[in-house]
Design an enzyme around this catalytic site. Structure first.
Site, PDB file in Angstrom:
ATOM      1  N   GLU A  36      11.491  47.823 -32.453  1.00 29.70           N
ATOM      2  CA  GLU A  36      10.534  47.922 -31.355  1.00 29.70           C
ATOM      3  C   GLU A  36       9.105  47.781 -31.864  1.00 29.70           C
ATOM      4  OE1 GLU A  36       9.299  51.415 -28.128  1.00 29.70           O
ATOM      5  OE2 GLU A  36      11.346  51.276 -28.908  1.00 29.70           O
ATOM      6  N   HIS A  67       9.468  51.658 -21.442  1.00 22.95           N
ATOM      7  CA  HIS A  67       8.822  52.731 -22.180  1.00 22.95           C
ATOM      8  C   HIS A  67       8.404  53.785 -21.160  1.00 22.95           C
ATOM      9  CE1 HIS A  67       5.109  54.676 -23.822  1.00 22.95           C
ATOM     10  NE2 HIS A  67       5.903  54.812 -24.873  1.00 22.95           N
ATOM     11  N   LYS A  69      11.280  56.588 -35.665  1.00 25.69           N
ATOM     12  CA  LYS A  69       9.978  55.983 -35.915  1.00 25.69           C
ATOM     13  C   LYS A  69       9.875  55.538 -37.372  1.00 25.69           C
ATOM     14  CE  LYS A  69       8.164  56.787 -31.813  1.00 25.69           C
ATOM     15  NZ  LYS A  69       7.640  55.737 -30.924  1.00 25.69           N
ATOM     16  N   ASP A 111       5.945  49.352 -18.879  1.00 24.76           N
ATOM     17  CA  ASP A 111       5.718  50.751 -18.517  1.00 24.76           C
ATOM     18  C   ASP A 111       4.807  50.797 -17.295  1.00 24.76           C
ATOM     19  OD1 ASP A 111       4.958  53.456 -18.362  1.00 24.76           O
ATOM     20  OD2 ASP A 111       4.963  53.699 -20.536  1.00 24.76           O
ATOM     21  N   GLU A 160       5.543  48.039 -24.550  1.00 26.43           N
ATOM     22  CA  GLU A 160       4.870  49.328 -24.373  1.00 26.43           C
ATOM     23  C   GLU A 160       3.364  49.165 -24.281  1.00 26.43           C
ATOM     24  OE1 GLU A 160       4.138  53.273 -27.209  1.00 26.43           O
ATOM     25  OE2 GLU A 160       5.956  52.075 -27.445  1.00 26.43           O
ATOM     26  N   ASP A 201      11.518  51.894 -34.408  1.00 27.45           N
ATOM     27  CA  ASP A 201      10.260  51.655 -33.692  1.00 27.45           C
ATOM     28  C   ASP A 201       9.104  51.714 -34.674  1.00 27.45           C
ATOM     29  OD1 ASP A 201       8.152  51.494 -31.956  1.00 27.45           O
ATOM     30  OD2 ASP A 201       8.654  53.287 -30.798  1.00 27.45           O
ATOM     31  N   TYR A 227      -0.648  64.029 -25.650  1.00 27.34           N
ATOM     32  CA  TYR A 227      -0.145  63.343 -24.459  1.00 27.34           C
ATOM     33  C   TYR A 227      -1.034  63.697 -23.263  1.00 27.34           C
ATOM     34  CZ  TYR A 227       4.218  61.678 -26.576  1.00 27.34           C
ATOM     35  OH  TYR A 227       5.147  61.015 -27.331  1.00 27.34           O
TER      36      TYR A 227
END
Length: 420
Positions: free
Chosen positions: A272, A349, A217, A322, A299, A246, A32
């Site tokens: 998603e 998102h 997920k 987002d 997203e 997702d 991230y």
């Protein structure tokens, strides 16, 4: 008192995650990361804006910030924001940088970081949280923040005025969200690389913390694995829980349809990013084929023009725009206005981990009448923010600190790139 931007600094900030955290069917080893735009001034205030990446290439966004941000130096923040829509239109259409967009990719991410820094600085100048800054604006002041180019065939300035003005008279009825706080949903229970047992344990912890909505997920080449885990989450969370799936764009269209027909009985609230984010008509086909299961996406949609086409095509049921992916807070607001016209809920998102979006969903609900559904919650980077979002009983506590909640704690000097 005036406040003039004197220097811009771009920071390359990367935060490795714990084992399995942040993993999905496409991004198996996410780091991230933020390309951070910091605006220094002739006063004590400093604006901080974020664009989100998952690691590699973050430095390219910083380089684009350095280039584009030259236009900000010497500008007084109130004067800049008084006609920000026009400024952003010009910045996004640079005669050479536009070629490597337009309005997408590295350049658009840089624009988002710069825009978000401007809003953060503006709120700090006025000594209020971002949500209050936005709610205190008049309709005309809000309109002046927005770049309507390429979308006026669907949302004119006059239509935007009507939407905002029509919700002024009863906005007091929606202001209770400021004290009731905004419901969250938990994305972190079901990362792709988590074991079944870890997912079960996370569900129990999440529900004990007050969450009633959560996301798993999916997108494995082995559909049976995904189906088993989807039904496992439903069994563990119970029939009353809201469970989303997702895919993170992994499936081909027909594959997505086939999977969702098998998953219908576990009652997913949405699927998603079921296929490639540029395939608008594919999402339209999917939405028709798997009804009543709904489709959420946005997203990876980079700009208002593509969102316009999604809305025109009835290709999404939930808009996940987002603000650290599109051109920042101002484009987020414009996309929210378009979405309101089409009666499509905005459930962002949170590439910012909810820091900025906790302000924006309050504005969407109070000023536009968007339904206050819930906001995604991802806890992994909380320790790195100066004022991390606060979650109590599964709800976002309305932030009271001035600004957009986007300040990161001190980074190492070798992560700083000086633009001006």
């Amino acid at each position: 008192m005036s406040l003039t931007i004197t220097k811009v600094v771009a920071r390359d900030a990367r935060f490795p995650l714990g084992p399995g955290a942040g993993s999905d069917a496409v991004h198996l080893d996410a780091v991230y990361s933020y390309a951070v735009c910091e605006l220094y001034t002739d006063g004590e205030e400093k604006g901080s804006g974020l664009a989100f990446t998952v690691g590699a290439g973050n430095e390219l966004v910083c380089q684009a910030i350095e280039f584009l941000a030259q236009e900000l130096v010497g500008k007084e923040i109130d004067e800049l924001m008084a006609d920000f829509g026009e400024f952003q239109r010009k910045l996004s259409n640079h005669t050479q940088f536009r070629w490597i967009g337009p309005h997408k990719g590295v350049v658009q991410l840089a624009l988002g970081a710069i825009t978000n820094a401007c809003f953060d600085l503006w709120a700090k100048k006025k000594a209020v949280p971002l949500w209050k800054l936005l709610l205190d604006l008049s309709t005309e002041e809000t309109i002046q923040l927005l770049d309507f180019s390429y979308v006026e065939d669907v949302l004119s300035k006059e239509e935007a005025r009507v939407i905002l003005n029509s919700h002024v008279i009863d906005r007091h009825k929606r202001e209770n969200v400021l004290t009731d706080n905004y419901q969250g949903y938990d994305t972190s229970i079901g990362w792709f690389n988590y074991s079944d047992q870890k997912v079960r344990d996370n569900i129990k912890k999440s529900m004990a913390a007050g969450f009633t909505s959560m996301k798993l997920k999916v997108g494995s080449p082995d559909h049976e694995r995904d189906l088993r885990r989807a039904y496992m989450v439903r069994e563990c969370a119970g029939d009353a829980a809201t469970v989303m799936l997702d895919c993170n764009q992994q499936w081909q269209l027909q594959e997505s349809i086939e999977f969702m027909m098998k998953a219908k009985d576990m009652n997913p609230y949405w699927i998603e990013e079921p296929t490639h984010p540029d395939d608008i008509l594919g999402h339209q086909t999917l939405a028709r084929a798997i009804s009543p299961v709904k489709v959420a996406c946005g997203e990876h949609v980079p700009n208002r023009v593509i969102f316009k086409n999604y809305l025109q095509s009835n290709a999404m049921h939930f808009n996940q725009v987002d603000a650290v992916r599109v051109g920042g807070i101002s484009e987020f607001i414009l996309i929210s206005l378009m979405s309101r016209k089409f009666n499509i809920p905005v459930v962002p998102h949170v590439g910012d981990m909810g820091q900025i979006h906790q302000h924006l969903v309050l504005f969407n609900h109070i000023a536009m009448g968007h339904e206050a559904l819930f906001l995604e919650h991802i806890p992994h980077l909380q320790e790195h923010f100066v004022h991390p979002c606060q979650i109590v009983d599964g709800r976002y506590i309305t932030p009271q600190e001035i600004g957009a909640s986007s300040d990161l704690k001190c980074l190492q000097a070798d992560n700083i790139r000086v633009a001006i």
